[in-house]
Design a protein around this motif. Sequence first.
Motif, PDB file in Angstrom:
ATOM      1  N   ILE A  96      55.750 110.681  90.066  1.00  0.00           N
ATOM      2  CA  ILE A  96      57.212 110.603  90.055  1.00  0.00           C
ATOM      3  C   ILE A  96      57.712 110.224  91.440  1.00  0.00           C
ATOM      4  CG2 ILE A  96      59.346 111.906  89.697  1.00  0.00           C
ATOM      5  CD1 ILE A  96      57.796 113.602  87.685  1.00  0.00           C
ATOM      6  N   GLN A  97      57.062 110.825  92.452  1.00  0.00           N
ATOM      7  CA  GLN A  97      57.465 110.480  93.814  1.00  0.00           C
ATOM      8  C   GLN A  97      57.284 108.992  94.084  1.00  0.00           C
ATOM      9  OE1 GLN A  97      55.699 112.735  97.046  1.00  0.00           O
ATOM     10  NE2 GLN A  97      57.447 112.110  98.298  1.00  0.00           N
ATOM     11  N   GLY A  98      56.202 108.424  93.533  1.00  0.00           N
ATOM     12  CA  GLY A  98      55.987 106.987  93.674  1.00  0.00           C
ATOM     13  C   GLY A  98      57.155 106.200  93.113  1.00  0.00           C
ATOM     14  N   LEU A  99      57.653 106.660  91.974  1.00  0.00           N
ATOM     15  CA  LEU A  99      58.786 105.983  91.329  1.00  0.00           C
ATOM     16  C   LEU A  99      60.047 106.076  92.198  1.00  0.00           C
ATOM     17  CD1 LEU A  99      59.157 104.568  88.602  1.00  0.00           C
ATOM     18  CD2 LEU A  99      59.989 106.720  87.681  1.00  0.00           C
ATOM     19  N   VAL A 100      60.309 107.309  92.669  1.00  0.00           N
ATOM     20  CA  VAL A 100      61.491 107.516  93.526  1.00  0.00           C
ATOM     21  C   VAL A 100      61.360 106.691  94.803  1.00  0.00           C
ATOM     22  CG1 VAL A 100      62.809 109.221  94.824  1.00  0.00           C
ATOM     23  CG2 VAL A 100      61.880 109.810  92.583  1.00  0.00           C
ATOM     24  N   ILE A 104      63.843 103.941  96.557  1.00  0.00           N
ATOM     25  CA  ILE A 104      64.339 104.079  97.930  1.00  0.00           C
ATOM     26  C   ILE A 104      63.965 102.850  98.742  1.00  0.00           C
ATOM     27  CG2 ILE A 104      64.116 105.398 100.077  1.00  0.00           C
ATOM     28  CD1 ILE A 104      63.619 107.878  98.389  1.00  0.00           C
ATOM     29  N   TYR A 105      62.698 102.454  98.626  1.00  0.00           N
ATOM     30  CA  TYR A 105      62.195 101.323  99.406  1.00  0.00           C
ATOM     31  C   TYR A 105      62.940 100.042  99.055  1.00  0.00           C
ATOM     32  CZ  TYR A 105      58.676  98.407 101.700  1.00  0.00           C
ATOM     33  OH  TYR A 105      58.026  97.514 102.521  1.00  0.00           O
ATOM     34  N   GLY A 106      63.101  99.794  97.744  1.00  0.00           N
ATOM     35  CA  GLY A 106      63.796  98.585  97.300  1.00  0.00           C
ATOM     36  C   GLY A 106      65.225  98.543  97.789  1.00  0.00           C
ATOM     37  N   VAL A 107      65.946  99.643  97.597  1.00  0.00           N
ATOM     38  CA  VAL A 107      67.364  99.670  97.979  1.00  0.00           C
ATOM     39  C   VAL A 107      67.508  99.607  99.501  1.00  0.00           C
ATOM     40  CG1 VAL A 107      69.461 101.066  97.956  1.00  0.00           C
ATOM     41  CG2 VAL A 107      68.076 100.872  95.892  1.00  0.00           C
ATOM     42  N   ALA A 108      66.656 100.358 100.218  1.00  0.00           N
ATOM     43  CA  ALA A 108      66.767 100.389 101.684  1.00  0.00           C
ATOM     44  C   ALA A 108      66.481  99.012 102.278  1.00  0.00           C
ATOM     45  CB  ALA A 108      65.808 101.421 102.272  1.00  0.00           C
ATOM     46  N   THR A 109      65.381  98.373 101.864  1.00  0.00           N
ATOM     47  CA  THR A 109      65.057  97.072 102.459  1.00  0.00           C
ATOM     48  C   THR A 109      66.118  96.042 102.077  1.00  0.00           C
ATOM     49  OG1 THR A 109      63.606  96.624 100.575  1.00  0.00           O
ATOM     50  CG2 THR A 109      62.562  97.374 102.577  1.00  0.00           C
ATOM     51  N   ARG A 266      48.564 103.365 103.391  1.00  0.00           N
ATOM     52  CA  ARG A 266      47.778 103.666 102.180  1.00  0.00           C
ATOM     53  C   ARG A 266      48.518 104.681 101.292  1.00  0.00           C
ATOM     54  NH1 ARG A 266      44.763 100.442 104.387  1.00  0.00           N
ATOM     55  NH2 ARG A 266      42.533 100.442 104.648  1.00  0.00           N
ATOM     56  N   GLY A 267      49.841 104.722 101.388  1.00  0.00           N
ATOM     57  CA  GLY A 267      50.618 105.662 100.575  1.00  0.00           C
ATOM     58  C   GLY A 267      50.800 107.020 101.224  1.00  0.00           C
ATOM     59  N   GLY A 268      50.156 107.257 102.347  1.00  0.00           N
ATOM     60  CA  GLY A 268      50.189 108.578 102.969  1.00  0.00           C
ATOM     61  C   GLY A 268      51.326 108.729 103.951  1.00  0.00           C
ATOM     62  N   PRO A 269      51.434 109.835 104.667  1.00  0.00           N
ATOM     63  CA  PRO A 269      50.577 111.022 104.548  1.00  0.00           C
ATOM     64  C   PRO A 269      50.794 111.743 103.208  1.00  0.00           C
ATOM     65  CG  PRO A 269      52.327 111.342 106.170  1.00  0.00           C
ATOM     66  CD  PRO A 269      52.442 109.947 105.692  1.00  0.00           C
ATOM     67  N   GLY A 270      49.709 112.209 102.621  1.00  0.00           N
ATOM     68  CA  GLY A 270      49.787 112.762 101.268  1.00  0.00           C
ATOM     69  C   GLY A 270      50.134 111.620 100.321  1.00  0.00           C
ATOM     70  N   PHE A 271      51.190 111.821  99.560  1.00  0.00           N
ATOM     71  CA  PHE A 271      51.658 110.741  98.683  1.00  0.00           C
ATOM     72  C   PHE A 271      53.071 110.338  99.077  1.00  0.00           C
ATOM     73  CE2 PHE A 271      48.745 113.423  96.256  1.00  0.00           C
ATOM     74  CZ  PHE A 271      47.770 112.491  95.963  1.00  0.00           C
ATOM     75  N   THR A 272      53.468 110.660 100.321  1.00  0.00           N
ATOM     76  CA  THR A 272      54.871 110.539 100.678  1.00  0.00           C
ATOM     77  C   THR A 272      55.356 109.106 100.792  1.00  0.00           C
ATOM     78  OG1 THR A 272      54.173 110.884 102.936  1.00  0.00           O
ATOM     79  CG2 THR A 272      55.153 112.762 101.802  1.00  0.00           C
ATOM     80  N   SER A 273      54.440 108.135 100.970  1.00  0.00           N
ATOM     81  CA  SER A 273      54.934 106.759 101.009  1.00  0.00           C
ATOM     82  C   SER A 273      54.314 105.934  99.881  1.00  0.00           C
ATOM     83  CB  SER A 273      54.685 106.117 102.378  1.00  0.00           C
ATOM     84  OG  SER A 273      53.318 106.022 102.630  1.00  0.00           O
ATOM     85  N   ASP A 274      53.826 106.613  98.853  1.00  0.00           N
ATOM     86  CA  ASP A 274      53.312 105.898  97.690  1.00  0.00           C
ATOM     87  C   ASP A 274      54.461 105.256  96.922  1.00  0.00           C
ATOM     88  OD1 ASP A 274      50.663 105.526  97.014  1.00  0.00           O
ATOM     89  OD2 ASP A 274      50.361 107.651  96.590  1.00  0.00           O
ATOM     90  N   VAL A 275      54.237 104.027  96.449  1.00  0.00           N
ATOM     91  CA  VAL A 275      55.190 103.399  95.535  1.00  0.00           C
ATOM     92  C   VAL A 275      54.433 103.066  94.253  1.00  0.00           C
ATOM     93  CG1 VAL A 275      56.717 102.453  97.292  1.00  0.00           C
ATOM     94  CG2 VAL A 275      54.720 101.160  96.562  1.00  0.00           C
TER      95      VAL A 275
END
Lengths: 321, 275
Positions: A96-100, A104-109, A266-275
Amino acid sequence: MRNSQTLAFFMPGSGCKGRAKLTAATKLMSKSSAKHRMATVYPSWFYVPAGIVFAALFLVPTVASLFFSLTRWTLFDATFIGLDNYAQFFREPFLIQGLVNTLIYGVATSGMKVVIGMLLGVLLTSQIFARDYLRSVIFFPVLVSTVGVGITFTALMHPTQGAINETLGFFGIHGPGWLTDPRYALLSVALVDVWKGVGLATVIYIAGIVSIPQEYYEASEIDGANPFQKFWNITLPLARPATVTVIILSLIGGLRSFDLIWSMTRGGPGFTSDVVASVIYKQYQAGFYGLSTAGNVVLILLVAIIIIPLSAFLNKREVNL
Amino acid sequence: MKNFRKYLSGILAILVSGVIFLVPFAFIILMAIKDKKEASLRSFSLPATTHVWDNFVTVIETRNYMLVTAFINSCILTIVSVTILVIFGAMVGFVLQRQPSKWTRLVNYLVLAGLIIPPAVVPTIWVMQGLGLFKTMTGMILIEVAYGLSFTVLLFRQFVATIPREIDEAAIMDGAGPLRLFFQIILPLLKQVVITVIVVQSVAIFNDFTNPLYYLPGNKNVTVQLTLYNFQSQFNTSYNLLFMNILLITIPPLIIFLFFNRQIVAGLTAGAVKG
């Protein structure tokens, strides 16, 4: 209208003058044979070579993804499991975080590219010193390898050794761990995405602003408008097609983005930057092909649900202007 | 006074753009010519000793000349896919613009779909395996063609509209068939947009990382972008070599940029300002 085109086809020259010169022979020629001749001049089979490649490697996989997302799949053998993959996708917090994060990434960029691109577009269409040099410098990163940019900025953003934090430290600012702090990782990558992509937004804005007729500016000057009023009342509304293009293009790119994120965190740290795109790759690597494909369908729907209504809405407003 | 302000804002813009847009490239070059120990500090400083040639040779020789293989592979991939893209794309764009038929609507929708929809990765691999194209250069070329078609068709359709139909008519009068009309009359007239397509798609395909990562794994078929990814783990402590690699694969886009900047910008902004 098509008939007159068909006729004009058989005449030396075209238009009214040619029509007067119609010979008996052309008059006799039946309508259907004329149509036939046209069809062979612009044959529909010209679609075929491109169509085969596009259908086999794009359309078929896209349609097949709908089915395979409902299966447990090893590439050789698929077991139908209904909506389990989707259920799992929306149950796992990191998915779910990947989805969110994708949103965020799309709108921010996209947002940053619109604002910065427009400002740079205005700046670089004004009578500024060294204009061509500035245009080139800002545009060049668009053409550079994304992975190369990712690696470079990963080094520059290193929390203790990186040049960015060293520079900030020189001014007495304690810089954050750009890519190591879970709060900033995704936004740091988004910033680099903007750095790399803003040149494209800028050239689109330059093309848009240049096409605005000078008369508007001259008239506004006679009315005593200041530079801000000129920007707000002339440039901004009349550069609207450019704005629409930048929003749509960068949203499509941002929502699908994978290579920059993958090469930096690579989506990290953890999954915090996973898309979603990096989740698809991770599940693919782990051999969960069904789940990976479900992620793919989610991404397809996400992009379609956002882009299609948005572009319809933005283009409709354009007509009303 | 106005002149003074013009220069001042210009100089300010040059300084700011220099810091933001040129420093990262300077950093790549500086890192690429340092020795291993100094590069591992990752600081933005002039190298104590320069190692341009050493680093260059080491990078080239690593893993049995992998970078050379990669350059050859990337060049084959780029040249062949762009050639196919130009011919197939121009054929579609030409008929699409000239002959409204029951297909036109469908083709237009497919072009839009190709621009918007992200490709479904694993099902594509499944199809490619079925056709025996997975992990082959042929398959990779066709993938780049499939993904690049939409944008190419869009550019060609726009440009074909500017070529008067009278030219077609004249050619037909002289007895040209559809193939001769297209290849001998129309395609040469499309020269300008052909150059744009070649330049824009070459850069995109040469820089493509994601698709070779999925569809062309394996050391034999490695492309330049993937060497970066492979070296990133291998050269974990050899930043100088990693950045020398980045520097080397940035050269082809740089050359294209120097010669074709105008065409690239024309292609990428096409359609953006039709309002």
